[in-house]
Design an enzyme around this catalytic site. Structure first.
Site: not given
Ligand code: THU
Length: 136
Positions: A43, A45, A54, A56, A88, A91
């Protein structure tokens, strides 16, 4: 590909996570059907929080720059986080794009009991699809 190698890759790349806001560090390792490469993501940010990427989705991008994902669809992804985290909603939709058989394996590197595996179709039932895979 042994699952242990994918887990190791996800746990390793988790150390690259850029998560100064949440301090929630995620690593992902992906394999494609018919290929032996491992594609990783973490990830990343942003001060504008919603721009966060993210782990993934980064792993999907890493695979896409090398292989045609219609020909070699994502087949298994390991997500490493502590505590263990299922992908999430965003994703899930991105992962479901490549077929409903994808296996999602979630691990907590600091808790050997915190492991679980899911099929993407269980995590995101009735997902939005435009491609009829039988016709591709
Ligand atoms: N995160 C992921 O990388 N993958 C997930 O499946 C869940 C959430 C990241 C986004 C954000 O940087 C942090 O975890 C906390 O939400």
């Amino acid at each position: 590909m042994e699952l242990a190698r994918l887990i190791e890759a996800a746990v390793q790349v988790r150390q690259r996570a850029y998560a100064p806001y949440s301090r929630f560090f995620v690593g992902a390792a992906l394999e494609l059907r018919g290929q032996t490469d491992i594609f990783v993501g973490c990830n990343v940010e942003n001060a504008s929080y919603g721009l966060t990427i993210c782990a993934e989705r980064m792993a999907i991008g890493a695979a896409a720059v090398k292989y045609d994902l219609l020909e070699y669809p994502p087949h298994r992804i390991v997500v490493a986080a502590s505590p263990v985290a299922a992908p999430c909603g965003a994703c899930r939709q991105v992962l479901a794009e490549f077929g409903l058989e994808l296996e999602v394996f979630v691990v907590d590197p600091s808790d050997p009991n915190g492991r679980q595996s899911y099929k993407i179709s269980d995590l995101l039932p009735n997902s939005f699809q435009l491609i009829d895979r039988k016709r591709v």
